[in-house]
Design a protein around this motif. Structure first.
Motif, PDB file in Angstrom:
ATOM      1  N   THR A   1       0.861  -1.184   0.000  1.00  0.00           N
ATOM      2  CA  THR A   1       0.000   0.000   0.000  1.00  0.00           C
ATOM      3  C   THR A   1       0.897   1.233   0.000  1.00  0.00           C
ATOM      4  O   THR A   1       2.024   1.195   0.515  1.00  0.00           O
TER       5      THR A   1
ATOM      6  N   THR B   1       1.635   5.442   0.673  1.00  0.00           N
ATOM      7  CA  THR B   1       1.314   6.645   1.430  1.00  0.00           C
ATOM      8  C   THR B   1       2.047   7.805   0.772  1.00  0.00           C
ATOM      9  O   THR B   1       3.284   7.839   0.772  1.00  0.00           O
TER      10      THR B   1
ATOM     11  N   GLY C   1      -3.737  -0.451  -2.615  1.00  0.00           N
ATOM     12  CA  GLY C   1      -4.391   0.796  -2.232  1.00  0.00           C
ATOM     13  C   GLY C   1      -3.404   1.727  -1.573  1.00  0.00           C
ATOM     14  O   GLY C   1      -2.189   1.589  -1.739  1.00  0.00           O
ATOM     15  N   GLY C   2      -3.924   2.678  -0.806  1.00  0.00           N
ATOM     16  CA  GLY C   2      -3.052   3.617  -0.130  1.00  0.00           C
ATOM     17  C   GLY C   2      -3.785   4.883   0.240  1.00  0.00           C
ATOM     18  O   GLY C   2      -5.017   4.973   0.131  1.00  0.00           O
ATOM     19  N   HIS C   3      -3.019   5.867   0.674  1.00  0.00           N
ATOM     20  CA  HIS C   3      -3.577   7.143   1.087  1.00  0.00           C
ATOM     21  C   HIS C   3      -2.715   8.269   0.534  1.00  0.00           C
ATOM     22  O   HIS C   3      -1.501   8.127   0.343  1.00  0.00           O
ATOM     23  N   SER C   4      -3.335   9.411   0.291  1.00  0.00           N
ATOM     24  CA  SER C   4      -2.608  10.590  -0.183  1.00  0.00           C
ATOM     25  C   SER C   4      -3.081  11.811   0.586  1.00  0.00           C
ATOM     26  O   SER C   4      -4.215  11.857   1.088  1.00  0.00           O
ATOM     27  N   SER C   5      -2.185  12.783   0.693  1.00  0.00           N
ATOM     28  CA  SER C   5      -2.533  14.061   1.314  1.00  0.00           C
ATOM     29  C   SER C   5      -1.580  15.108   0.784  1.00  0.00           C
ATOM     30  O   SER C   5      -0.627  14.793   0.057  1.00  0.00           O
TER      31      SER C   5
END
Length: 719
Positions: free
Chosen positions: A483, A485, A520-524
């Motif tokens: 995943t 980030t 999947g993953g997360h972004s900001s």
């Protein structure tokens, strides 16, 4: 990575590192336009200055004196550098395509890729000839030939100014070898027929003074291994054949859909092509309103107009400037020895004083790129908290592993955690990864992230992905899933979409190559680019840990060390572009094959933030062994020793040195404590290491036997 107080909203892409673009980058660094992300695409980390080429060929300059360091220049200007060769441009999608398969988006683009001297229609030239452009390959080929012993026969095809300068330079360089030589200058028409008679007469006299054979109105049938074959089967013997006849456009320009003139991009006086969002300058452009010959003087003088018009277009200010080339210009022509000929307004003059004049002009141009200011630390206010000035007094905060916390801080934090007692989690003595046991399947899980140290998200993704995979490889596991980030710097929605697409496309390629998927993953968004991955791998056999070493085993390292010093120097504009490019290439190298070759290692880890000494100590302490480290055998990155000699250190160096605080300081000793990003594998292996080293070398790893384990628990002896 250079931060900005403003979000990027527009992409400016400079295709090619020619003279105009180099000057634009320099001017941009002194006066950037807020909101613009600048990207430079070039095949290599340096761009040669053509004005000094004859002097190099003749032996008056070192090879390095010709090069504009694009890596340093990009750092100064805040641009990202993509090392690759352009192969196409899509006007509708606003994409520049690279030969490696990457696509780079642009809002405004400028093309400055020069010309080529390749002669594809001349039989045998591609096998036995060397084009004068691109200059990098030409300069290297000539240097290799010039150093060969024995007599030398050389032929130069093309009797224009460039061909004459090259022939004279060849003759001078070969004459001082005190060996026999013969230089032949061949042209389909008249030699330097474009010059006025007074200048042409003087040049012919110079050619004759070196006994250079001049063949005019000659027709070449082919180039063979023996030399140049003329029509009628007359052979001109030559061990080195240089092609300097005419200026040929790069073939990919024909597929752009831009208006062309004989293959060159047509531009108006504003330097815009038929697409107002695409500019072109230098030799690859044809000035339709005022055609001029291909000469570096025009590229240099176009830079001011290009810089102003790029800014105006990016700011949507349509008041553009017009470039008006001079009708006549000063020609300064090298004459082999330290002498030159000048020609302007029908007046020709020559001599040593003219060469000194030309040399001053050339050196002045190159000094614009060699004397760039570095990155300065911010000055603290007069009143500040205790300790702030001390923190700012050290080296600037590096990116990659050098920006992480040191081992003492991590050990303290981990010591305060609650102990766990779960049958499905195997506790390890200091490894970065954890082992999960679920349903009889052993899985290795690890996470890592990197603060960016280069402006190119694609390169940073390759490095971050391979860095995160290092923990999986070092335990002998097979990557399964990951995943992501991602923290992006402040960008407009369009640019954020582009950047995220570049990152995830690159990451998907890296992980799919090793049989894993990104689930999947997360972004900001934040103040700067940070890329991280959590990776899970599976183990069919017992995982390799750092606790399995025993005395008498060989210690093998699969990559050089010194990347931390190199990246710290690059931040300050002190590292050479070639050094940085090689280090980045090595950091992008996968350790997948190395891990398979080292699959029977008794203990293994990847060398990252704690440096070689720190990670070796971890093996020693976990395995209850010591180590004898052969310092001379430890491979280092090109430039790392030179920079360490200048006392350049990464921001984690002092903390890493605490593992062996009594070690005498020296450049090579200090590199043992240099934090590495996406470093090599360090393995303890039993038996004869020679077959393993041979396999690693065959797989293109810079591997080395750097020492052996001992029975002196927790002691590392450096010899």
């Amino acid at each position: 990575m250079q931060k900005t107080d403003f979000p990027f909203t527009r992409d400016l892409v400079l295709v090619g590192g020619g003279h105009s673009h180099a000057l634009v980058l320099r001017k941009w660094g002194m006066n950037p336009l807020a909101g613009v992300r600048v990207t430079l695409i070039n095949p290599g980390p340096t761009a040669p200055y053509s004005g000094m080429l004859p002097g190099f060929l003749a032996g008056h300059y070192q090879r390095s004196e010709l090069d504009i360091d694009l890596i340093r220049l990009a750092r100064f200007s805040g641009a990202r550098v993509i090392l690759g060769k352009a192969s196409g441009l899509d006007q509708e999608k606003q994409l520049v395509s690279l030969e490696c398969g990457q696509n780079i988006h642009f809002d405004i683009a400028s093309i400055d890729v020069g010309i080529t001297s390749k002669m594809p229609t001349l039989q045998g030239f591609s096998q036995h000839g060397t084009p004068a452009k691109p200059l990098h390959a030409f300069a290297y080929a000539w240097e290799q030939f010039r150093q060969k012993p024995g007599d030398a026969n050389v032929a130069v095809i093309g009797g224009g100014i460039a061909g004459v300068e090259i022939a004279l330079a060849f003759a001078h360089a070969l004459s001082i070898r005190q060996r026999g030589y013969k230089v032949t200058l061949i042209d389909a028409g008249s030699v330097v027929g474009s010059l006025r008679q007074s200048a042409r007469t003087k040049l012919i006299a110079e050619l004759q003074s070196y006994n250079i054979d001049i063949l005019e109105h000659a027709k070449i049938s082919e180039i063979s291994a023996l030399g140049v074959v003329l029509e009628g089967e007359n052979l001109i013997p030559a061990g080195f054949v240089c092609g300097a006849a005419g200026a040929h456009p790069h073939s990919w320009l024909r597929s752009t859909g831009l208006d062309l003139n004989d293959g060159f991009i047509e531009v108006s006086s504003t330097l815009q092509s038929s697409n107002p969002s695409i500019f072109a300058v230098g030799d690859c452009a044809h000035m339709s309103e005022s055609p001029r010959p291909k000469a570096g003087v025009f590229a240099v003088r176009q830079a001011d107009t290009l810089f102003d018009n790029l800014r105006a277009t990016l700011a949507e200010n349509r008041r553009l400037k017009h470039y008006q080339p001079q009708k006549d210009y000063l020609k300064l022509i090298s004459l082999g020895r330290k002498s030159a000929l000048g020609d302007r307004f029908g007046v020709a003059f020559r001599g040593a004083a003219v060469w000194r004049w030309k040399n001053r002009i050339d050196q002045s141009f190159m000094s614009k790129f060699k004397n760039l200011p570095g990155t300065n630390q911010p000055e603290p206010p007069t009143e500040c908290a205790a300790g702030l000035k001390g923190e700012l007094g050290g080296p600037p905060l590096c990116g990659g592993c050098a920006s992480k916390l040191g081992q003492p801080a991590l050990e303290y934090a981990l010591a305060q955690r609650s102990l766990f007692d779960r049958p499905d989690i195997r506790r390890l003595p200091g490894d970065d990864a954890a082992i999960l046991c679920t349903g009889g399947v052993q899985q290795v899980i690890s996470t890592d992230h990197l603060r960016a140290f280069v402006n190119d998200p694609i390169v940073m993704t390759k490095i971050a992905a391979n860095h995160a995979l290092g923990d999986i490889w070092s335990m002998g596991a097979t990557p399964q899933v990951a995943t992501a980030t991602i923290i992006l710097p402040r960008l407009s929605t369009a640019l954020a979409t582009r950047s995220l697409h570049e990152i995830m496309t690159t990451a998907d390629h890296i992980f799919s190559e090793v049989g894993a998927v990104i689930a999947g993953g997360h972004s900001s968004q934040g103040s700067e680019l940070t890329i991280g991955f959590t990776v899970v791998g599976t183990c069919d056999t017992a995982p390799i840990t750092i606790s399995g070493a025993s005395p008498g085993q060989s210690l093998i390292l699969t990559k050089p060390i010194g990347s931390g010093v190199l990246m710290a120097a690059e931040m300050s504009g002190l590292a050479e572009g070639d050094w940085v490019a090689f280090a980045l290439e090595q950091m992008c190298q996968s350790q997948a094959q190395a891990a398979r070759i080292l699959g029977k290692a008794k203990a293994m880890t990847d060398v990252t933030g704690f440096g070689l000494a720190g990670h070796l100590m971890n093996i020693c302490q976990a395995s209850n062994v010591g180590a004898d480290l052969n310092l001379e055998a430890v491979p280092t990155f090109p430039g790392a020793i030179e920079l360490a000699t200048q006392k350049i250190r990464s921001s984690l160096f002092l903390e890493n040195k605490q593992v062996l605080p009594d070690t005498r300081s020296s450049p090579i000793n200090d590199l043992l404590f240099d934090p590495q990003t996406a470093g090599g594998l360090l393995a303890a292996v039993e038996g004869d290491p020679a077959p393993i080293l041979a396999s690693l070398e065959a797989a293109d790893y810079t591997a080395a036997l750097i020492g052996r384990t001992t029975d002196k628990i927790g002691q590392i002896s450096i010899c």
